[in-house]
Scaffold this motif. Structure first.
Motif, mmCIF file in Angstrom:
data_model
loop_
_atom_site.group_PDB
_atom_site.id
_atom_site.type_symbol
_atom_site.label_atom_id
_atom_site.label_comp_id
_atom_site.label_asym_id
_atom_site.label_seq_id
_atom_site.Cartn_x
_atom_site.Cartn_y
_atom_site.Cartn_z
ATOM 1 N N PHE A 1 0.839 -1.202 0.000
ATOM 2 C CA PHE A 1 0.000 0.000 0.000
ATOM 3 C C PHE A 1 0.870 1.246 0.000
ATOM 4 C CE2 PHE A 1 -2.087 3.430 2.419
ATOM 5 C CZ PHE A 1 -3.155 3.665 1.569
ATOM 6 N N ARG A 2 0.442 2.215 -0.806
ATOM 7 C CA ARG A 2 1.123 3.516 -0.872
ATOM 8 C C ARG A 2 0.068 4.610 -0.785
ATOM 9 N NH1 ARG A 2 5.257 4.826 -5.688
ATOM 10 N NH2 ARG A 2 6.345 3.160 -4.552
ATOM 11 N N TYR A 3 0.295 5.563 0.105
ATOM 12 C CA TYR A 3 -0.629 6.689 0.218
ATOM 13 C C TYR A 3 -0.581 7.541 -1.052
ATOM 14 C CZ TYR A 3 -1.377 5.756 5.189
ATOM 15 O OH TYR A 3 -1.721 5.184 6.374
ATOM 16 N N PRO A 4 -1.722 8.135 -1.445
ATOM 17 C CA PRO A 4 -1.736 8.982 -2.645
ATOM 18 C C PRO A 4 -0.711 10.108 -2.543
ATOM 19 C CG PRO A 4 -3.972 8.550 -1.883
ATOM 20 C CD PRO A 4 -3.050 8.012 -0.823
ATOM 21 N N GLY A 5 0.102 10.263 -3.559
ATOM 22 C CA GLY A 5 1.117 11.308 -3.585
ATOM 23 C C GLY A 5 2.412 10.946 -2.900
ATOM 24 N N ALA A 6 2.436 9.818 -2.183
ATOM 25 C CA ALA A 6 3.668 9.403 -1.499
ATOM 26 C C ALA A 6 4.657 8.802 -2.495
ATOM 27 C CB ALA A 6 3.350 8.388 -0.404
ATOM 28 N N LYS A 7 5.931 8.892 -2.174
ATOM 29 C CA LYS A 7 6.975 8.393 -3.068
ATOM 30 C C LYS A 7 7.415 6.973 -2.730
ATOM 31 C CE LYS A 7 8.822 12.995 -4.087
ATOM 32 N NZ LYS A 7 10.018 13.876 -4.088
ATOM 33 N N GLN A 8 7.024 6.481 -1.570
ATOM 34 C CA GLN A 8 7.402 5.128 -1.192
ATOM 35 C C GLN A 8 6.220 4.421 -0.538
ATOM 36 O OE1 GLN A 8 10.699 5.581 1.461
ATOM 37 N NE2 GLN A 8 9.461 6.369 3.157
#
Length: 576
Positions: free
Chosen positions: A350-357
Motif C-alpha cells: 500500500f502507498r498513500y496517494p502522492g507518497a513516493k514510497q
C-alpha cells in the motif's frame, strides 16, 4: 498561497445524482410549464385591452363596453395572480424535493468516499458541500422562471406582428443584441465563476483550520500565519468577485438599454405607420407594451447570468466529487450478519496517494478468530496503516485484505463495521450528549449495555461528577474534556454491543498509569474470545495480547508469541 483546485480536469460523467431527482419531479415541472403558458397568454390581455380602449371605447365614448372590458381584465388579473403564486410554489416544492434528494446522495457519498481517493482539505470539502446551495438557488429561483419564460417570446412577437406588421422588426433587432452581449460575456463569467469558487474554498479551508485548531493556534502562536493566509484568500476572492460582477453588469446594462430602445423604436416607427394609416393609436400602445414583454425575459436572464455560471461551476465541482471512488460498490455486496474474526493479508502493498514510497510492502499475515495481536514499531513504520487497512479505510495497492475468507472489497463495509469496534489514535467525539457518543443511534443498544461498558472503561467514574451526567452536551470534538476522558468515551463506543473484532490504536495514550492499569485489568476479561488488534508503544498494553508483530519500514520484521518476541527484543538491550 498555493492550494489545490477542485475544478475537474476531465469531463464529468452522466450526473445521475442530479438528473434522477429532477426526473422524479417532472410532474411538478410540467405544472410549472402549464402555469407559465397561461401567465404569458394572460400577459397579452393587458395589451389587447389597451388597444381596444383606445381604438373602440374612446372614439365612441362606449363606457358600457369599458366597464365590461375592465371587469374581464380584473378577472384575468386575479387568475394571473393565482397562477404566478402557484408557479412560484411549484418551483419551490420541486426545488426542495430535488435539494433533499441531492443533499442526501452527496452527503452519503461524502461519508462513503474512499480515503485514498479523497481530494482537497477538510475546509475545501466543507465549502464544496455548501456549493449545493448554488444549485438549489438555480432550481428554485427566478432563474428557472426566466428560462421558462424565454420560449414565449416567440408568441409575443407573433402577436406584435399580427397587430403592427413590420413593427415587429424593432424587438427582433434588439433580441440578437441582448443575446450577443450574453454570449460575449458568458466565457468570462464562466472562467471567473470557477476562480471565485476556488478562492471561496480557500477561505473556507483557512477558516475551518483556524476554528478546528483554535487552541493549538493560540499555544504555538500561529495566528500571524493564519491571519496572513486569510487576508490573501480574502483579497483573491474579493478581486475575482469584483471582476465577475463587472462583467455581469455589462450584460445587465445592455439588456436594460435594449429594452428601452425597443420601446422607443416601436414608438418612432409606429408614428410613421400611423401616418400611413397602417396602424392605429391603440395598436401602437399595445405593440409598445408587448415589445417590452418580448425583451424582458432576456433581460432577466442577463441579470441572472452570473448565478447561472455559478450554478454550472458548482455542478461541475460537485459532479467531479460524486465521481470519486466510493466504498459502496454499484454491484451487490455481501452483508454479513456476524463475523468470525478471521483477518488475512495476502501479499499486501500500500502507498498513500502522492507518497513516493510504500507504507506497507508484501505483508502476509493471518489473524485467527479469537487471536489477540499487538503491533509494535517505530513512528512511521506502518503499524497504524496496517490497522486501518483491516478496518477497510484504505484499499491495498496490490494484494488482498480478507475478512472471514472474503475479499473486503466484495463486502458492504457498513455491515462489516457493525461487528467491529475501533478506537483510533485521535479520540474524535461528535457534537451531542455523552450517551449519543457511546450509543451512536445503533439499534439494540440500551442503557443497560451503555452503563456496562461505561463502568468497564471508567466513563462512569467521572460522569457521576459532571452536571447532567450522560446527557451532558459536548462541544466540538469533545472540547472541555481531558484527553483521557475522551479516550474513555471512545473506548466505550468501541466496546458497546460486544463486537466480535476489536481494533485499538494507542487507546490509552491520554491516560495516567493508574487509570491505564485499571482499564487493562477490566479489558482482559472483556476481550476474551474476540479477535483483537492493538497498536501501541506501551508495553503495559501487551498484557492484553498473546501474539506480537514488529513492523519495520513497512514490513513484518518479527512475528511470534508475545513472551518470545518480547524476550528477543530485550535480549540485545541486556547484552549491551
Amino acid at each position: 498561497m498555493s492550494t489545490e483546485s477542485l475544478v475537474p480536469e476531465r469531463k464529468p460523467r452522466f450526473a445521475a445524482w442530479l438528473v434522477e431527482p429532477m426526473l422524479a419531479n417532472k410532474s411538478t415541472y410540467m405544472k410549472v410549464g402549464l402555469a407559465a403558458l397561461l401567465i404569458n397568454l394572460f400577459g397579452l390581455v393587458t395589451s389587447l385591452y389597451s388597444m381596444t380602449v383606445y381604438d373602440r371605447v374612446v372614439p365612441n365614448n362606449a363606457t358600457t363596453s369599458l366597464v365590461a372590458l375592465t371587469i374581464g381584465l380584473l378577472i384575468v388579473l386575479v387568475f394571473d395572480f393565482i397562477l404566478r403564486t402557484l408557479r412560484a410554489y411549484f418551483i419551490d416544492i420541486a426545488g426542495a424535493n430535488v435539494d433533499r434528494e441531492v443533499g442526501q446522495r452527496t452527503f452519503q457519498r461524502l461519508l462513503s468516499i474512499r480515503l485514498d481517493a479523497r481530494r482537497g482539505s477538510t475546509g475545501q470539502l466543507t465549502g464544496l458541500m455548501r456549493e449545493l446551495e448554488s444549485l438549489r438557488d438555480f432550481l428554485a429561483s427566478a432563474t428557472m422562471t426566466a428560462i421558462i419564460d424565454v420560449p414565449f417570446i416567440f408568441i409575443t412577437l407573433l402577436v406584435i406582428g399580427a397587430i403592427g406588421g413590420w413593427l415587429v422588426m424593432v424587438p427582433i433587432v434588439m433580441i440578437p443584441i441582448v443575446v450577443g452581449a450574453g454570449l460575449l460575456t458568458y466565457p468570462a463569467l464562466d472562467r471567473l465563476a470557477g476562480s471565485v469558487m476556488n478562492h471561496g474554498l480557500n477561505k473556507s479551508s483557512v477558516l475551518v483550520e483556524a476554528i478546528g485548531g483554535l487552541e493549538t493556534v493560540k499555544v504555538i502562536n500561529a495566528a500571524p500565519l493564519l491571519q496572513k493566509r486569510w487576508l490573501e484568500a480574502t483579497d483573491s476572492h474579493a478581486d475575482s468577485s469584483l471582476r465577475q460582477r463587472l462583467v455581469a453588469t455589462l450584460g445587465v446594462n445592455v439588456a436594460a438599454t435594449a429594452q428601452s430602445l425597443s420601446y422607443a423604436g416601436i414608438i418612432v416607427v409606429g408614428v410613421f405607420l400611423i401616418a400611413d394609416r397602417h396602424l392605429t393609436t391603440g395598436g401602437l400602445i399595445a405593440c409598445s407594451l408587448l415589445g417590452g414583454r418580448a425583451v424582458q425575459p432576456l433581460g432577466s436572464i442577463a441579470q441572472l447570468l452570473s448565478r447561472l455560471t455559478g450554478a454550472r461551476t458548482a455542478y461541475q465541482q460537485v459532479n467531479a466529487f460524486m465521481s470519486q471512488p466510493s466504498e459502496i460498490s454499484e454491484s451487490d455486496q455481501l452483508k454479513p450478519n456476524k463475523l468470525q474474526g478471521l483477518i488475512e493479508f495476502r501479499n499486501v502493498t500500500f502507498r498513500y496517494p502522492g507518497a513516493k514510497q510504500d507504507a506497507l510492502k508484501d505483508i502476509n499475515l493471518v489473524i485467527k478468530p479469537g487471536e489477540r495481536v499487538g503491533i509494535l514499531g517505530r513512528i512511521g513504520s506502518g503499524k497504524s496503516t496496517l490497522a486501518r487497512m483491516a478496518l477497510g479505510l484504505y484499499q491495498p495497492t496490490d494484494g488482498l485484505v480478507m475478512i472471514d475468507g472474503t475479499d473486503l472489497r466484495q463486502m458492504d463495509l457498513v455491515s462489516v463495521r457493525r461487528h467491529v469496534g475501533a478506537a483510533l489514535q485521535e479520540s474524535v467525539l461528535l457534537t451531542g450528549s455523552i450517551r449519543e457518543n457511546i450509543i451512536l443511534g445503533r439499534d439494540g443498544i440500551d442503557d443497560e449495555e451503555m452503563l456496562r461498558v461505561a463502568r468497564l472503561t471508567g466513563v462512569h467514574d467521572f460522569v457521576g461528577q459532571i452536571a447532567n451526567g450522560y446527557d451532558l452536551k459536548l462541544a466540538d470534538r469533545g472540547e472541555g474534556l481531558s484527553g483521557g476522558q475522551r479516550q474513555s468515551i471512545a473506548l466505550s463506543r468501541a466496546l458497546v454491543g460486544r463486537p466480535s473484532v476489536i481494533v485499538f490504536d494507542e487507546p490509552t495514550s491520554g491516560m495516567d498509569m493508574q487509570s491505564e492499569e485499571i482499564l487493562i485489568a477490566r479489558l482482559a476479561e472483556e476481550l476474551a474470545d474476540r479477535t483483537v488488534i492493538v497498536v501501541t508503544h506501551r508495553p503495559s498494553l501487551l498484557k492484553l495480547v498473546n501474539r506480537v508483530l514488529v513492523i519495520q519500514d513497512g514490513r513484518i520484521a518479527v512475528d511470534g508469541p508475545r513472551d518470545d518476541v518480547l524476550r528477543r527484543l530485550t535480549q540485545p538491550q541486556r547484552a549491551a
